[in-house]
Design a protein around this motif. Sequence first.
Motif, mmCIF file in Angstrom:
data_model
loop_
_atom_site.group_PDB
_atom_site.id
_atom_site.type_symbol
_atom_site.label_atom_id
_atom_site.label_comp_id
_atom_site.label_asym_id
_atom_site.label_seq_id
_atom_site.Cartn_x
_atom_site.Cartn_y
_atom_site.Cartn_z
ATOM 1 N N ARG A 71 0.837 -1.209 0.000
ATOM 2 C CA ARG A 71 0.000 0.000 0.000
ATOM 3 C C ARG A 71 0.872 1.259 0.000
ATOM 4 N NH1 ARG A 71 -2.564 -0.993 4.396
ATOM 5 N NH2 ARG A 71 -1.327 0.379 5.698
ATOM 6 N N GLN A 72 1.909 1.280 0.831
ATOM 7 C CA GLN A 72 2.798 2.439 0.909
ATOM 8 C C GLN A 72 3.590 2.611 -0.385
ATOM 9 O OE1 GLN A 72 4.946 1.338 4.439
ATOM 10 N NE2 GLN A 72 3.474 2.332 5.798
ATOM 11 N N ALA A 73 3.987 1.515 -1.009
ATOM 12 C CA ALA A 73 4.712 1.588 -2.274
ATOM 13 C C ALA A 73 3.822 2.180 -3.362
ATOM 14 C CB ALA A 73 5.222 0.210 -2.680
ATOM 15 N N GLN A 74 2.591 1.753 -3.422
ATOM 16 C CA GLN A 74 1.670 2.292 -4.420
ATOM 17 C C GLN A 74 1.484 3.794 -4.222
ATOM 18 O OE1 GLN A 74 -1.674 -0.359 -3.815
ATOM 19 N NE2 GLN A 74 -1.185 -1.461 -5.701
ATOM 20 N N ALA A 75 1.376 4.229 -2.976
ATOM 21 C CA ALA A 75 1.216 5.657 -2.679
ATOM 22 C C ALA A 75 2.450 6.455 -3.084
ATOM 23 C CB ALA A 75 0.920 5.860 -1.192
#
Length: 113
Positions: A71-75
């Motif tokens: 999730r953090q990588a996508q953001a």
Amino acid sequence: MATPSSPPLVIDLIDTLGAVLVRVAGELDALTAPELACVLAPLRSRHCELDLDHVSFADSTGLNLLLRHRRQAQAAHGSMRLIAVSPQVRRLLDVSGVTHLLLVDGGPPDGRT
């Protein structure tokens, strides 16, 4: 769960200047997940491929870490995908219903061509 006599988590990084391959071996649980989290944190904006084929045990803490990093990588306009998993990790992904989110079939990450 890892015990004091358990082998440590072994993490190897291979930076290809495109994707970063992160190979993990050992047990991924409440005791060892913070170590992997520290390695993954600076890679959020990169395209990461994780090889968990030699992870002998993983629990909900390890699964939470993988989902959180994804999730953090996508953001951060990066990506994370699992390119290989042990039977133990595959079972955890299947039972949790997140196999389709994390494990890829060998295609490019996040639909890149």
